[in-house]
Design an enzyme around this catalytic site. Structure first.
Site, PDB file in Angstrom:
ATOM      1  N   LYS A  26      39.459 -35.459 121.368  1.00  0.00           N
ATOM      2  CA  LYS A  26      39.363 -36.323 120.196  1.00  0.00           C
ATOM      3  C   LYS A  26      40.323 -37.503 120.314  1.00  0.00           C
ATOM      4  O   LYS A  26      39.944 -38.653 120.059  1.00  0.00           O
ATOM      5  CB  LYS A  26      39.667 -35.502 118.941  1.00  0.00           C
ATOM      6  CG  LYS A  26      39.163 -36.111 117.674  1.00  0.00           C
ATOM      7  CD  LYS A  26      39.459 -35.204 116.481  1.00  0.00           C
ATOM      8  CE  LYS A  26      38.537 -34.014 116.423  1.00  0.00           C
ATOM      9  NZ  LYS A  26      38.987 -32.976 115.475  1.00  0.00           N
ATOM     10  N   ARG A  96      44.638 -33.935 112.476  1.00  0.00           N
ATOM     11  CA  ARG A  96      43.446 -33.353 113.110  1.00  0.00           C
ATOM     12  C   ARG A  96      43.787 -32.678 114.435  1.00  0.00           C
ATOM     13  O   ARG A  96      44.561 -33.207 115.220  1.00  0.00           O
ATOM     14  CB  ARG A  96      42.410 -34.462 113.387  1.00  0.00           C
ATOM     15  CG  ARG A  96      42.243 -35.433 112.245  1.00  0.00           C
ATOM     16  CD  ARG A  96      41.373 -36.622 112.619  1.00  0.00           C
ATOM     17  NE  ARG A  96      39.994 -36.266 112.874  1.00  0.00           N
ATOM     18  CZ  ARG A  96      39.071 -37.118 113.308  1.00  0.00           C
ATOM     19  NH1 ARG A  96      39.409 -38.382 113.546  1.00  0.00           N
ATOM     20  NH2 ARG A  96      37.833 -36.721 113.514  1.00  0.00           N
ATOM     21  N   GLY A 105      34.583 -26.900 115.051  1.00  0.00           N
ATOM     22  CA  GLY A 105      34.905 -26.079 113.897  1.00  0.00           C
ATOM     23  C   GLY A 105      35.881 -24.948 114.155  1.00  0.00           C
ATOM     24  O   GLY A 105      36.171 -24.157 113.270  1.00  0.00           O
ATOM     25  N   MET A 107      39.105 -25.136 115.136  1.00  0.00           N
ATOM     26  CA  MET A 107      40.485 -25.352 114.733  1.00  0.00           C
ATOM     27  C   MET A 107      40.536 -26.175 113.459  1.00  0.00           C
ATOM     28  O   MET A 107      39.527 -26.580 112.938  1.00  0.00           O
ATOM     29  CB  MET A 107      41.241 -25.999 115.872  1.00  0.00           C
ATOM     30  CG  MET A 107      41.571 -24.969 116.935  1.00  0.00           C
ATOM     31  SD  MET A 107      42.417 -25.691 118.278  1.00  0.00           S
ATOM     32  CE  MET A 107      41.323 -26.959 118.681  1.00  0.00           C
ATOM     33  N   ARG A 352      31.993 -38.075 120.899  1.00  0.00           N
ATOM     34  CA  ARG A 352      32.111 -37.136 122.025  1.00  0.00           C
ATOM     35  C   ARG A 352      30.723 -36.906 122.582  1.00  0.00           C
ATOM     36  O   ARG A 352      29.730 -37.182 121.902  1.00  0.00           O
ATOM     37  CB  ARG A 352      32.728 -35.826 121.563  1.00  0.00           C
ATOM     38  CG  ARG A 352      31.879 -35.125 120.510  1.00  0.00           C
ATOM     39  CD  ARG A 352      32.542 -33.853 120.014  1.00  0.00           C
ATOM     40  NE  ARG A 352      31.785 -33.309 118.897  1.00  0.00           N
ATOM     41  CZ  ARG A 352      32.293 -32.537 117.946  1.00  0.00           C
ATOM     42  NH1 ARG A 352      33.562 -32.227 117.968  1.00  0.00           N
ATOM     43  NH2 ARG A 352      31.528 -32.075 116.979  1.00  0.00           N
ATOM     44  N   HIS A 468      27.303 -26.104 110.811  1.00  0.00           N
ATOM     45  CA  HIS A 468      28.008 -25.265 111.794  1.00  0.00           C
ATOM     46  C   HIS A 468      27.013 -24.399 112.579  1.00  0.00           C
ATOM     47  O   HIS A 468      27.019 -24.358 113.807  1.00  0.00           O
ATOM     48  CB  HIS A 468      29.027 -24.384 111.071  1.00  0.00           C
ATOM     49  CG  HIS A 468      29.765 -23.452 111.982  1.00  0.00           C
ATOM     50  ND1 HIS A 468      29.364 -22.146 112.171  1.00  0.00           N
ATOM     51  CD2 HIS A 468      30.826 -23.643 112.783  1.00  0.00           C
ATOM     52  CE1 HIS A 468      30.183 -21.583 113.047  1.00  0.00           C
ATOM     53  NE2 HIS A 468      31.083 -22.471 113.430  1.00  0.00           N
ATOM     54  N   ARG A 630      13.318  -3.341 150.985  1.00  0.00           N
ATOM     55  CA  ARG A 630      14.382  -2.357 151.187  1.00  0.00           C
ATOM     56  C   ARG A 630      13.789  -0.957 151.175  1.00  0.00           C
ATOM     57  O   ARG A 630      13.058  -0.594 150.254  1.00  0.00           O
ATOM     58  CB  ARG A 630      15.431  -2.467 150.084  1.00  0.00           C
ATOM     59  CG  ARG A 630      16.538  -1.442 150.267  1.00  0.00           C
ATOM     60  CD  ARG A 630      17.603  -1.555 149.223  1.00  0.00           C
ATOM     61  NE  ARG A 630      17.115  -1.108 147.920  1.00  0.00           N
ATOM     62  CZ  ARG A 630      17.835  -1.198 146.798  1.00  0.00           C
ATOM     63  NH1 ARG A 630      19.033  -1.747 146.840  1.00  0.00           N
ATOM     64  NH2 ARG A 630      17.349  -0.768 145.664  1.00  0.00           N
ATOM     65  N   GLU A 758      26.954  -3.553 151.746  1.00  0.00           N
ATOM     66  CA  GLU A 758      27.365  -3.202 150.385  1.00  0.00           C
ATOM     67  C   GLU A 758      28.502  -2.194 150.384  1.00  0.00           C
ATOM     68  O   GLU A 758      28.861  -1.652 149.348  1.00  0.00           O
ATOM     69  CB  GLU A 758      26.169  -2.697 149.567  1.00  0.00           C
ATOM     70  CG  GLU A 758      25.340  -1.657 150.270  1.00  0.00           C
ATOM     71  CD  GLU A 758      24.030  -1.357 149.558  1.00  0.00           C
ATOM     72  OE1 GLU A 758      23.925  -1.641 148.363  1.00  0.00           O
ATOM     73  OE2 GLU A 758      23.119  -0.839 150.218  1.00  0.00           O
ATOM     74  N   SER A 777      22.034  -8.753 154.179  1.00  0.00           N
ATOM     75  CA  SER A 777      21.897  -9.181 152.794  1.00  0.00           C
ATOM     76  C   SER A 777      23.036  -8.524 152.028  1.00  0.00           C
ATOM     77  O   SER A 777      23.158  -7.298 152.028  1.00  0.00           O
ATOM     78  CB  SER A 777      20.541  -8.742 152.255  1.00  0.00           C
ATOM     79  OG  SER A 777      20.474  -9.044 150.896  1.00  0.00           O
ATOM     80  N   GLY A 779      24.661  -6.882 149.269  1.00  0.00           N
ATOM     81  CA  GLY A 779      24.308  -6.220 148.010  1.00  0.00           C
ATOM     82  C   GLY A 779      25.559  -6.229 147.161  1.00  0.00           C
ATOM     83  O   GLY A 779      26.342  -5.292 147.159  1.00  0.00           O
ATOM     84  N   THR A 780      25.760  -7.343 146.425  1.00  0.00           N
ATOM     85  CA  THR A 780      27.069  -7.534 145.797  1.00  0.00           C
ATOM     86  C   THR A 780      27.302  -6.628 144.589  1.00  0.00           C
ATOM     87  O   THR A 780      28.439  -6.481 144.160  1.00  0.00           O
ATOM     88  CB  THR A 780      27.270  -9.010 145.396  1.00  0.00           C
ATOM     89  OG1 THR A 780      26.113  -9.441 144.696  1.00  0.00           O
ATOM     90  CG2 THR A 780      27.489  -9.872 146.615  1.00  0.00           C
ATOM     91  N   ASN A 781      26.253  -6.019 144.033  1.00  0.00           N
ATOM     92  CA  ASN A 781      26.511  -5.054 142.950  1.00  0.00           C
ATOM     93  C   ASN A 781      27.292  -3.872 143.505  1.00  0.00           C
ATOM     94  O   ASN A 781      28.367  -3.530 143.021  1.00  0.00           O
ATOM     95  CB  ASN A 781      25.208  -4.529 142.342  1.00  0.00           C
ATOM     96  CG  ASN A 781      24.417  -5.616 141.648  1.00  0.00           C
ATOM     97  OD1 ASN A 781      24.942  -6.689 141.398  1.00  0.00           O
ATOM     98  ND2 ASN A 781      23.168  -5.339 141.359  1.00  0.00           N
ATOM     99  N   ASP A 782      26.722  -3.253 144.553  1.00  0.00           N
ATOM    100  CA  ASP A 782      27.408  -2.108 145.131  1.00  0.00           C
ATOM    101  C   ASP A 782      28.683  -2.522 145.845  1.00  0.00           C
ATOM    102  O   ASP A 782      29.680  -1.807 145.800  1.00  0.00           O
ATOM    103  CB  ASP A 782      26.479  -1.366 146.109  1.00  0.00           C
ATOM    104  CG  ASP A 782      25.663  -0.307 145.387  1.00  0.00           C
ATOM    105  OD1 ASP A 782      26.166   0.214 144.363  1.00  0.00           O
ATOM    106  OD2 ASP A 782      24.539   0.006 145.821  1.00  0.00           O
ATOM    107  N   CYS A 844      21.754 -10.486 147.454  1.00  0.00           N
ATOM    108  CA  CYS A 844      20.679 -10.017 146.589  1.00  0.00           C
ATOM    109  C   CYS A 844      21.206  -9.255 145.384  1.00  0.00           C
ATOM    110  O   CYS A 844      20.464  -8.621 144.674  1.00  0.00           O
ATOM    111  CB  CYS A 844      19.704  -9.148 147.382  1.00  0.00           C
ATOM    112  SG  CYS A 844      20.478  -7.667 148.014  1.00  0.00           S
ATOM    113  N   TYR A 864      20.735 -17.992 151.973  1.00  0.00           N
ATOM    114  CA  TYR A 864      19.956 -17.952 150.732  1.00  0.00           C
ATOM    115  C   TYR A 864      20.621 -17.064 149.691  1.00  0.00           C
ATOM    116  O   TYR A 864      21.502 -16.258 150.005  1.00  0.00           O
ATOM    117  CB  TYR A 864      18.534 -17.463 150.999  1.00  0.00           C
ATOM    118  CG  TYR A 864      18.444 -16.008 151.374  1.00  0.00           C
ATOM    119  CD1 TYR A 864      18.348 -15.020 150.387  1.00  0.00           C
ATOM    120  CD2 TYR A 864      18.457 -15.600 152.704  1.00  0.00           C
ATOM    121  CE1 TYR A 864      18.289 -13.686 150.729  1.00  0.00           C
ATOM    122  CE2 TYR A 864      18.395 -14.264 153.054  1.00  0.00           C
ATOM    123  CZ  TYR A 864      18.315 -13.306 152.054  1.00  0.00           C
ATOM    124  OH  TYR A 864      18.259 -11.981 152.385  1.00  0.00           O
TER     125      TYR A 864
END
Ligand code: ADP
Ligand code: MG
Ligand code: MG
Length: 887
Positions: A26, A96, A105, A107, A352, A468, A630, A758, A777, A779-782, A844, A864
């Site tokens: 601001k 302000r 809204g 603050m 803004r 709001h 898989r 993984e 590949s 396997g980023t979850n595991d 993946c 990829y």
């Protein structure tokens, strides 16, 4: 000590004028507007750095700053020819807040500061307008008491409402000086009762009280929640802006308003906004009076009778139009503006970059390229990939039958269905139970922010297009219908009524934020339209990206959706999902329950044609593109029946006893199934399962070839490998089956064999593993689970504590933990490519659709990412942004 106080538009401030880190958004924008020569009331900014000092030093302000503030007030006095606390011509100021990025809204701000029992009389005399003076004073008492003294604001509103009832008037503007006098007296009594002190009359005390309160509001609960949701760091702090007041509440030649230089809902190039005659600041957003349209065009379109500003104040409107153009040219973006007209003179109070819907965001970016305001690269970087989500999901089916309960303003587009709730807490509670809700409120306030986040959509009875609820919902990409005057909300009885309906808490409704309609029940939806601006942007995006984007899909429906969204192949086809289908689960169960190899092979033979057909369908849709299949991954017990009734049914169908099944279930039970008999370990124990799956893949290829379908090159993926020996054994299994099928049909088949990375050991031994793998590949979850040793399914119980205690910045299951998991990916990439230069690399996990993780993948030089079908466009955009940011 560094410089902490900056006057708008003076020489020393010039070098800081673009520094939002110091001036806050601001403050910087006010200084910039002043520099552009726009009419900005004089004022100054206390740097965000003060916030840190304040919290570190027992909430004190350094004496140097106190002196400078005094001096700057003196400058304002000179410019305005008024004096702070003067008994003939008093100066009033606003105090302000303003952080680096706008937190609408969240603050606090205090207006009309400098009024007390004496200066209010002076103001009255000076302006010959008693009503105005008293109206300003009562507003000040309300705001100051609430923000600084902590008196709840409803106590004052109740007094006003009751008074209006007895007097028989509707609008605040109908109250006269005497009325306000009485109310001011009552307000003061409330303050005395609640704080045990009289309302402060010392204006210097008022000033520092207000400055302190603005700084304290940085750490209010709602501001903290907002920062958490939006990943805004706590240490940024807020600046404090102090500015001479200008008055929109002096009479009929005065007004206050909010404007957007383009339509923030649709992106259309038209002036959009609302204003109120004889009103001050917050009135427009607070929903106490329904505001009127800015432009004649939009007023006509809406059928509203209240004159637009273009009609009632044509001169000021023309001035505004010029300023809109100037500001867009400077900021090269759509602006969200606050202004006030005091006795026909226009004043600018804020500008803004405006929050907008996903649709508007794309349209504005594309339009600004053709207007030559921005470049294609900038347009790509302008659109936040996360907001596309709301565009890609289905919209209401026009043909579906709809029972319209009520209508309101189309405040934020998109359709949402869910159970009606009346409080933020209830929305949050139901979200934990995975239930969809629509939050219904008379109007929302910043306290509702976490509930708005939890709900699928928001419906309010009061408030305009810039209320709001509307602003926050658009920012969140959530459907919202605001200002539905037709509904009456009863919080106590937990219901709302419209002309013909009564809807209780827990009832299912649908809202359409594009049309403003509220409907009974869950209305069916259809696929979104992704042509036009969207496809134009996507074409640009594809030109500027290196990473390929694939999808995780195993059904023809998902595959088709992903293909339409531009997926360039399948990065993960989970074959086990194909097993759960009604018709085949029985054969899967038979296979698992078999005691002999012979029986198992028989059951697998029944499954083969099903799997084969699934693959044919998917290969057809993906015509020519790579498809990573898989092989079976989850532990076998996941396929067995659990309830007694189901067990009995399976027993009957397979002609075995209930007890046999039960004892097999006990045999298969594992203490830690995630780390148990699953992934390639199944292929080692039961090679016949993987053999059947490979046969299905290769036979599907043969079939496609016969039908002249463009050949895909399957990438057969072995899950959960941790040693080179595992992949060595299983690779030769795949090769044997390939040879068998090639011989049988006398056809040459092309395929690849690779593995998922993984497990940390696999990443570390990537060098040996790559000898037998054509691709990795991640396997980023595991990989995240096994790197942290945290089970994703159980993490819900403590993840929040970890985020709250700043142990995690972000949930590592949402955004790749680049320091740990990321390090393993980098190691595996480097070691794998050292072994095999052309090793193909992708990810993946769920992270494949997360923009921050995609940026990581681009920087880690993967080939990829693969993500769920609806996130494909998000990933394409994020991939282009990651590439452009690198340059
Ligand atoms: P927010 O960030 O919540 O919008 P602001 O600081 O912008 O808070 O102020 C709240 C309202 O008061 C806005 O409508 C703004 O235009 C108005 N306002 C702020 N300062 C002044 C001033 N000096 N004169 C008149 N109106 C003001
Ligand atoms: Mg504002
Ligand atoms: Mg896995």
């Amino acid at each position: 000590m560094e410089k902490l106080v900056f006057r708008f538009n003076n020489e020393i401030s010039q070098s800081y004028i673009n520094n939002k880190d110091i001036l806050g958004g601001k403050g910087a924008n006010l200084a910039q507007m002043a520099k552009l020569g726009l009419p900005v009331p004089p004022g100054f900014t206390i740097s965000t750095k003060i916030c840190d000092y304040f919290y570190q030093n027992n909430q004190k302000i350094p004496s140097k700053v106190i002196k400078q503030v005094k001096k700057e007030i003196g400058i304002i006095e000179k410019i305005t020819k008024k004096k702070f606390g003067d008994l003939s011509n008093p100066l009033l100021v606003s105090v302000r807040s303003g952080s680096r990025v706008s937190m609408p809204g969240m603050m606090d701000t205090i207006l009309n500061l400098g009024l007390n029992d004496k200066t209010v009389i002076a103001l009255k005399k000076k302006t010959s307008n008693g009503r105005f003076a008293k109206d300003s004073y009562r507003r000040f008492i309300q705001m100051y008491s609430n923000v600084v003294l902590g008196v709840e604001s409803y106590l004052f509103e109740e007094l006003i409402d009751n008074y209006k009832l007895t007097k028989g008037v509707i609008q605040d503007t109908e109250l006269e000086e005497d009325d306000w006098d009485g109310l001011i007296k009552n307000f003061k009594t409330v303050v005395k009762e609640k704080t045990k002190k009289v309302f402060p009359q010392d204006i210097t005390q008022q000033l520092w009280g207000a400055i302190g309160a603005v700084l304290l509001s940085w750490n209010s609960k709602r501001a903290k929640t907002y920062r958490k949701i939006n990943y805004i760091p706590d240490h940024w702090g807020t600046a404090v802006n102090i500015q001479a007041m200008v008055f929109g509440n002096m009479g009929e030649n005065c007004a206050t308003g909010v404007a957007f230089t383009r339509n923030p809902s649709t992106g259309t190039k038209e002036y959009f906004g609302e204003y109120l005659i004889n009103a001050q600041g917050e009135d427009v957003v607070a929903g106490t009076r329904t505001p009127q349209y800015l432009s004649k065009k939009l007023r006509k379109e809406s059928g509203s009778k209240g004159l637009s500003m273009e009609e009632s104040m044509p001169e000021n409107f023309k001035q505004l139009e010029k300023i809109f153009k100037k500001l867009e040219l400077k900021y090269r973006d759509m602006q969200d503006i606050e202004f006030t007209v005091e006795n026909k003179k226009l004043w600018m109070l804020q500008t803004r970059s405006g929050k907008r819907t996903a649709k508007a965001s794309i349209k504005i970016a594309v339009d600004m390229v053709s207007e030559k305001l921005i470049s294609i690269k900038e347009a790509i970087l302008r659109v936040d990939p996360n907001i596309l989500d709301s565009l890609l999901h289905p919209t209401l089916d026009e043909k579906a039958e709809k029972k319209v309960v009520a209508s309101g303003l189309p405040a934020s587009p998109g359709a949402a269905s869910g159970k009606v709730v009346f409080s933020a807490e209830e929305a949050e509670r139901l979200k934990e139970q995975m239930q969809d809700t629509i939050l219904v409120r008379v109007e929302t306030s910043p306290e509702d922010i976490s509930g708005m986040h939890a709900a699928k959509g928001i419906l309010t009875a009061r408030g305009g297009m810039t209320s709001h609820a509307a602003v926050v919902a658009r920012g969140m990409g959530k459907p919202c219908v605001s200002g539905s005057n037709e509904i009456k909300v009863d919080y106590e009885k937990k219901l709302f009524k419209s002309a013909n309906y009564e809807i209780k808490e827990g009832d299912l409704i649908t809202i359409d934020g594009g049309s403003g309609k509220v409907m009974l029940g869950k209305v069916p939806t259809v696929k979104p339209d992704i042509s036009g601006d969207f496809s134009k942007l996507m074409k640009w995006v594809d030109k500027y990206r290196k990473l390929k984007v694939r999808t995780n899909a195993e059904t023809p429906v998902d595959t088709k959706v992903a293909r339409d969204f531009g997926a360039e192949g399948i990065g993960l086809c989970r074959t086990e999902h194909m097993f759960f289908d009604d018709k085949r689960i029985i054969s899967v169960r038979q296979m698992i329950l078999s005691n002999t190899l012979e029986d198992r092979k028989n059951a697998l033979a029944k499954l083969l044609p099903f799997q084969k057909n699934d693959f044919i369908e998917i290969f057809k849709i993906m015509g020519g593109l790579p498809v990573t299949v898989r092989l079976l991954d989850p532990p076998l017990h996941e396929f067995l029946p659990k309830a007694d009734k189901d067990i009995a049914n399976v027993a009957k169908e397979l002609k075995i006893s209930n007890n046999d099944i039960k004892s097999r279930i006990i045999e298969l039970h594992e203490q830690n199934p995630m780390l148990g008999h699953r992934g390639c370990r199944l292929g080692i124990s039961f090679p016949e399962i993987y053999q059947m799956q490979c046969e299905a893949i290769f036979e599907a290829l043969v079939e496609c070839k016969k039908k002249k379908i463009k050949a895909v090159i399957p990438e057969i993926m072995i899950p959960l490998v941790s040693t080179a020996a595992e992949i060595q054994i299983l690779r030769s299994l795949v090769e044997k089956i390939a040879e068998k099928v090639q011989k049988k049909y006398k056809i040459k088949i092309k395929y690849f064999v690779g593995t998922m990375i993984e497990l940390p050991r696999a990443a570390l031994r990537a060098n040996d593993i790559a000898k037998y793998a054509d691709f990795f590949s991640f396997g980023t979850n595991d990989l995240t689970q096994t790197t942290f040793g945290i089970s994703r399914d159980d993490a819900g119980k403590f993840l929040n504590d970890y985020v709250d205690n700043k142990i995690f910045n972000k949930d590592p299951f949402v955004s790749i933990d680049d320091k740990g998991v990321g390090e393993l990916i980098k190691i595996a990439t480097e070691r794998g490519r050292k072994q095999k230069k052309n090793l193909k690399l992708g990810i993946c996990g769920e992270h494949g659709g997360d923009p921050a993780s995609i940026e990581f993948c681009e920087n880690a030089k993967l080939n990829y990412v693969s993500c769920s079908p609806y996130r494909v466009p998000i990933a394409r955009l994020a991939a282009a942004q990651a590439y452009l940011k690198k340059k």
